[in-house]
Scaffold this motif. Sequence first.
Motif, PDB file in Angstrom:
ATOM      1  N   GLY A   1      28.850  13.494 -20.422  1.00 46.63           N
ATOM      2  CA  GLY A   1      27.789  12.465 -20.154  1.00 46.63           C
ATOM      3  C   GLY A   1      26.405  13.394 -19.659  1.00 46.63           C
ATOM      4  O   GLY A   1      25.386  12.898 -20.201  1.00 46.63           O
TER       5      GLY A   1
ATOM      6  N   GLU B   1      29.495  22.764 -11.358  1.00 42.43           N
ATOM      7  CA  GLU B   1      29.912  21.411 -11.017  1.00 42.43           C
ATOM      8  C   GLU B   1      29.166  20.347 -11.818  1.00 42.43           C
ATOM      9  O   GLU B   1      27.780  20.351 -11.711  1.00 42.43           O
ATOM     10  CB  GLU B   1      30.300  21.288  -9.918  1.00 42.43           C
ATOM     11  CG  GLU B   1      31.088  19.860  -9.448  1.00 42.43           C
ATOM     12  CD  GLU B   1      31.425  19.979  -8.119  1.00 42.43           C
ATOM     13  OE1 GLU B   1      32.225  18.681  -7.644  1.00 42.43           O
ATOM     14  OE2 GLU B   1      31.218  20.675  -7.595  1.00 42.43           O
ATOM     15  N   VAL B   2      29.546  19.749 -12.689  1.00 42.07           N
ATOM     16  CA  VAL B   2      28.850  18.508 -13.440  1.00 42.07           C
ATOM     17  C   VAL B   2      29.302  17.318 -13.179  1.00 42.07           C
ATOM     18  O   VAL B   2      30.527  17.007 -13.031  1.00 42.07           O
ATOM     19  CB  VAL B   2      29.010  18.898 -14.856  1.00 42.07           C
ATOM     20  CG1 VAL B   2      28.185  17.820 -15.733  1.00 42.07           C
ATOM     21  CG2 VAL B   2      28.560  20.331 -15.246  1.00 42.07           C
ATOM     22  N   TRP B   3      28.477  16.289 -12.964  1.00 40.66           N
ATOM     23  CA  TRP B   3      28.623  14.715 -12.884  1.00 40.66           C
ATOM     24  C   TRP B   3      27.889  13.827 -13.898  1.00 40.66           C
ATOM     25  O   TRP B   3      26.750  14.448 -14.300  1.00 40.66           O
ATOM     26  CB  TRP B   3      28.476  14.227 -11.395  1.00 40.66           C
ATOM     27  CG  TRP B   3      28.863  12.826 -11.220  1.00 40.66           C
ATOM     28  CD1 TRP B   3      29.950  12.471 -10.626  1.00 40.66           C
ATOM     29  CD2 TRP B   3      28.101  11.615 -11.672  1.00 40.66           C
ATOM     30  NE1 TRP B   3      30.139  11.103 -10.694  1.00 40.66           N
ATOM     31  CE2 TRP B   3      28.896  10.818 -11.155  1.00 40.66           C
ATOM     32  CE3 TRP B   3      26.748  11.389 -12.313  1.00 40.66           C
ATOM     33  CZ2 TRP B   3      28.669   9.357 -11.133  1.00 40.66           C
ATOM     34  CZ3 TRP B   3      26.550  10.221 -12.459  1.00 40.66           C
ATOM     35  CH2 TRP B   3      27.370   9.020 -12.078  1.00 40.66           C
ATOM     36  N   PRO B   4      28.574  12.935 -14.611  1.00 41.80           N
ATOM     37  CA  PRO B   4      29.983  12.528 -14.334  1.00 41.80           C
ATOM     38  C   PRO B   4      30.946  13.382 -15.059  1.00 41.80           C
ATOM     39  O   PRO B   4      32.135  13.677 -14.598  1.00 41.80           O
ATOM     40  CB  PRO B   4      30.013  11.035 -14.911  1.00 41.80           C
ATOM     41  CG  PRO B   4      28.709  11.181 -15.983  1.00 41.80           C
ATOM     42  CD  PRO B   4      27.788  12.159 -15.461  1.00 41.80           C
ATOM     43  N   ASN B   5      30.564  14.058 -16.125  1.00 43.08           N
ATOM     44  CA  ASN B   5      31.061  14.854 -17.133  1.00 43.08           C
ATOM     45  C   ASN B   5      30.386  15.885 -18.111  1.00 43.08           C
ATOM     46  O   ASN B   5      29.109  15.439 -18.075  1.00 43.08           O
ATOM     47  CB  ASN B   5      32.495  14.360 -17.634  1.00 43.08           C
ATOM     48  CG  ASN B   5      31.950  13.184 -18.872  1.00 43.08           C
ATOM     49  OD1 ASN B   5      30.973  13.442 -19.278  1.00 43.08           O
ATOM     50  ND2 ASN B   5      32.711  12.012 -18.521  1.00 43.08           N
ATOM     51  N   THR B   6      30.836  16.592 -18.685  1.00 44.55           N
ATOM     52  CA  THR B   6      30.249  17.519 -19.517  1.00 44.55           C
ATOM     53  C   THR B   6      29.712  16.715 -20.602  1.00 44.55           C
ATOM     54  O   THR B   6      28.354  16.850 -21.022  1.00 44.55           O
ATOM     55  CB  THR B   6      30.976  18.702 -20.174  1.00 44.55           C
ATOM     56  OG1 THR B   6      31.520  19.451 -19.150  1.00 44.55           O
ATOM     57  CG2 THR B   6      30.226  19.773 -20.798  1.00 44.55           C
TER      58      THR B   6
ATOM     59  N   SER C   1      26.056   9.139  -8.020  1.00 43.71           N
ATOM     60  CA  SER C   1      26.857   7.791  -8.510  1.00 43.71           C
ATOM     61  C   SER C   1      26.585   6.491  -8.090  1.00 43.71           C
ATOM     62  O   SER C   1      26.567   5.814  -8.922  1.00 43.71           O
ATOM     63  CB  SER C   1      28.468   8.207  -7.862  1.00 43.71           C
ATOM     64  OG  SER C   1      29.001   6.984  -8.439  1.00 43.71           O
TER      65      SER C   1
ATOM     66  N   CYS D   1      22.670  12.275 -14.347  1.00 44.88           N
ATOM     67  CA  CYS D   1      23.627  13.432 -14.306  1.00 44.88           C
ATOM     68  C   CYS D   1      23.311  14.396 -13.135  1.00 44.88           C
ATOM     69  O   CYS D   1      22.213  14.489 -12.773  1.00 44.88           O
ATOM     70  CB  CYS D   1      23.682  13.855 -15.645  1.00 44.88           C
ATOM     71  SG  CYS D   1      22.353  15.025 -16.200  1.00 44.88           S
TER      72      CYS D   1
END
Length: 248
Positions: A63, A56-61, A33, A44
């Motif tokens: 993105g 678990e995914v960052w920021p979202n699927t 982040s 990501c």
Amino acid sequence: MTRKKVKLAFITNDSARKATFKKRKKGLMKKVSELSTLCGIDACAIIYSPYDTSPEVWPNTMGAQRVLAEFKRMPEMEQSKKMVNQESFIRQRIAKASEQLKKQSKENREKEMTEVMYQGLTGKGLQNLNLGDLNDLGWVIDQNLKEVYKRIEAVKKGASTSSSSSVAAAAAAAAASQAVAPPTMEQKPAVVELGLDPMQRTQTEWFTDWMNSNTSDQHIGYGHADEMILPNFNDNHNANVWPNNFYP
């Protein structure tokens, strides 16, 4: 304050391993982040774990899919330029550790041969050394001799510099002590011209020379090697010899 270096080893305790995983995962998400926000780049993170069925995914699927699509459009050389997996990472770590081991072994061997050299200087024999030990000992001796020669040259340069500066200072002091002021020339009384013409200035100089002499019959140079005889000022007949416009 620097963080303590983490020891890369498998954690055998299950509960400690799970707690460490959650802690590391949270820190990794925070770093991604910060990287995206501070540097303004698309990033990501996708983390799989044996403790969750779904990653678990960052920021979202959405993105993560957008960043992966952009990554796949890059050339393959660019994709694999700095890409590592677990196997390549372990290989890099092994190569780095091997280099460190080789460097440390060389340092240990040098210290060992240095100790043998000093023992030889005290009179201990070298009969127990093999050919490899003798070669290493010769290399250590050469290195020490090079250092000794470098120090000798440095001392010579420093001594020559200091001696040259001292010689220069002594020469300057001698020159200053032997310096003699040039003889002062006799100064004649200044003649104030007061805007006189050449004839009047010549007469004024003639009068000044006469005042500096002790005789009354001094011959004064006048013009082109001509000579004039100073008149007798006791004679009243010659009292009006001076021009009336300067000496009344």
